[in-house]
Design an enzyme around this catalytic site. Structure first.
Site, PDB file in Angstrom:
ATOM      1  N   HIS A 148       0.863  -1.119  -0.111  1.00  0.00           N
ATOM      2  CA  HIS A 148       0.063  -0.463  -0.251  1.00  0.00           C
ATOM      3  C   HIS A 148       0.530   1.307   0.310  1.00  0.00           C
ATOM      4  O   HIS A 148       0.331   2.655  -0.362  1.00  0.00           O
ATOM      5  CB  HIS A 148      -0.888   0.270   1.180  1.00  0.00           C
ATOM      6  CG  HIS A 148      -2.158   0.853   1.413  1.00  0.00           C
ATOM      7  ND1 HIS A 148      -2.455   1.359  -0.199  1.00  0.00           N
ATOM      8  CD2 HIS A 148      -3.448   0.906   1.534  1.00  0.00           C
ATOM      9  CE1 HIS A 148      -3.875   1.846   0.434  1.00  0.00           C
ATOM     10  NE2 HIS A 148      -4.056   2.186   1.023  1.00  0.00           N
ATOM     11  N   ARG A 149       1.809   1.339   0.530  1.00  0.00           N
ATOM     12  CA  ARG A 149       3.432   1.983   0.386  1.00  0.00           C
ATOM     13  C   ARG A 149       3.067   2.539  -1.349  1.00  0.00           C
ATOM     14  O   ARG A 149       3.724   3.224  -1.836  1.00  0.00           O
ATOM     15  CB  ARG A 149       4.299   2.031   0.974  1.00  0.00           C
ATOM     16  CG  ARG A 149       4.406   1.985   2.234  1.00  0.00           C
ATOM     17  CD  ARG A 149       5.805   1.261   2.922  1.00  0.00           C
ATOM     18  NE  ARG A 149       5.931  -0.216   2.422  1.00  0.00           N
ATOM     19  CZ  ARG A 149       7.107  -0.517   2.749  1.00  0.00           C
ATOM     20  NH1 ARG A 149       8.105   0.332   3.325  1.00  0.00           N
ATOM     21  NH2 ARG A 149       7.640  -2.027   1.427  1.00  0.00           N
TER      22      ARG A 149
END
Length: 451
Positions: free
Chosen positions: A424-425
């Site tokens: 998700h980064r």
């Protein structure tokens, strides 16, 4: 007599690989291709064979010493001036025979059963019953525990593996502490008689995370401790690191693969003529590559600083393979450059090497995206763990026939659930949905790849 300097040959894209075993002593007579020492990376164990027959002289390496290509291992005194060559690669085991086709009424099961390369190879011809015994005589990669410092001949090592014994727990009675077959059997007898306790691996936890309490389960009923395979030990550490360091998000979806299956069935005769088995996986891999080209952030790695993205201009797809010793993820390189038949052939070959424990370090490195399929086993959805340093992974589940509304009536369609886990980064939710939607469209109609 002639003295040959034995240098470490090319072992793939590995550096500073530690020595975990030295299998010979100075003065020992060795045959060509006999193992001299064992190296261990974080993904594979490699036995380095002698390039020529002769007597071992002037050993230059020590246990735990880190080696690179070209490092001096030892000298070999030969009776004749034979050139030293890099050890020849062992012949690969033939790909397993194709399984008989199932009835048309079970089209969904037949389709998805081919997705995951199984740990159960097809039955060998009746004329070759001795093949399994011959294969068992060789030490498979990843068979011994990390950090082993024991000394034993290949036959003793094979004997210990057959009995499920970790040689690092066995005291050797031979010269210079070398382990004999009798030592292995004495160790088993001592454990069974209660004279020795089977070693217990410590429970590990991530940094800052409290450990799970250690509990004695014996008061509740009978228990038995079983050593994890070396592959599971190594993959467990890697998966724990991935889970703790990557903020995972998993996007679930499904797609209509009725037309894909029909196209695959139409290629069956041509595939058999070409000597390959056409499973669904090559089609999925080609669709994945097209989606990666359109969404390059999925074919990337995060810079160690966490502030820059390394976009990759090549497409090497890792494919999870179920083996008797655990799950491994060999890599098929340059998938974008391979046709369907070539891709099917490469998948069969690399899956067979995985089952035989003969994957090389090169087979296990360089992946940009991974695929894990449980479709041949069952289930509806699952959450695959991102295989760092990659940033995304595709999970395939079992296809099923389902009624689908076509605008005027319901019709039976072959529907495949799938999921994509991502970092998700690097990838936000909107990008994740766009990727799964596009991948579903490509699998629904392969002609989309031509647009």
């Amino acid at each position: 007599m002639d003295m040959k300097k034995f240098l470490l040959p090319d072992i793939g894209n590995y550096h500073d690989t530690p020595v975990i075993e030295i299998l010979v002593n100075e003065g020992d007579m060795v045959e060509k291709d006999q193992s001299i020492l064992t190296l261990e990376s974080d993904k594979a164990t490699m036995e380095i064979p002698a390039p020529v027959s002769g007597v071992i002289r002037n050993i230059q390496v020590k246990l735990q010493q880190k080696l690179n290509q070209g490092d001096h291992i030892c000298d070999i005194e030969t009776a004749m001036d034979a050139p030293v060559q890099a050890p020849a690669a062992k012949a690969e085991a033939p790909a397993p025979a194709a399984r008989p086709a199932k009835a048309a009424a079970a089209a969904a099961d037949d389709f998805m059963a081919a997705f995951m390369p199984s740990s159960k190879p097809a039955a060998a011809p009746a004329a070759a019953p001795a093949a399994p015994a011959a294969a068992a005589a060789e030490k498979p990669i990843n068979a011994q525990a990390s950090g082993a410092t024991f000394h034993a001949s290949p036959s003793v090592r094979a004997h210990a593996r057959n009995l499920g014994v970790e040689l690092r727990h066995v005291a050797g009675s031979g010269p210079k502490g070398r382990i004999q077959k009798e030592d292995v059997e004495a160790y088993i007898k001592a454990v069974m008689q209660g004279e020795k306790a089977a070693p217990k691996a410590p429970v590990t936890a991530g940094a800052g995370i409290p450990q799970v309490p250690v509990i004695d389960f014996s008061p509740f009923g009978p228990t038995e401790e079983k050593e994890l395979s070396r592959i599971k030990k190594l993959s467990g550490k890697h998966l724990t690191a991935c889970w703790l360091n990557i903020p995972h998000v998993t996007q679930f979806d499904e797609c209509d693969i009725t037309e894909l299956e029909a196209f695959r069935a139409s290629l069956k005769a041509r595939a058999e003529k070409a000597g390959v088995k056409m499973t669904p996986l090559p089609f999925v891999m080609k669709a994945v590559v097209q989606a990666l080209k359109e969404f390059p952030q999925f074919n990337a790695s995060l810079n160690p600083s966490g502030e820059r993205l390394i976009l990759k201009g090549y497409y090497n797809i890792g494919v999870a393979v179920d083996t008797p010793n655990g799950l491994v993820v060999p890599v098929v390189r340059n998938v974008d450059r391979l046709g369907l038949f070539d891709l099917a052939r490469e998948l069969a070959a690399i899956s067979q090497r995985a089952r035989d424990g003969k994957l090389s370090p090169t087979d296990m490195s360089g992946g940009t995206f991974s695929i894990s399929s449980l479709g041949g086993i069952g289930g509806t959805q699952f959450t695959p763990i991102v295989n760092a340093p990659e940033v995304a992974i595709l999970g395939l589940s079992k296809a099923r026939m389902a009624p689908v509304w076509n605008g005027s009536s319901f019709e039976p369609r072959l529907m495949m659930p799938f999921s994509v886990s991502y970092d998700h980064r690097v990838i936000d939710g909107a990008e994740g949905v766009r990727f799964t939607t596009r991948l579903g469209a490509l699998l629904r109609d392969l002609r989309e790849m031509l647009i």
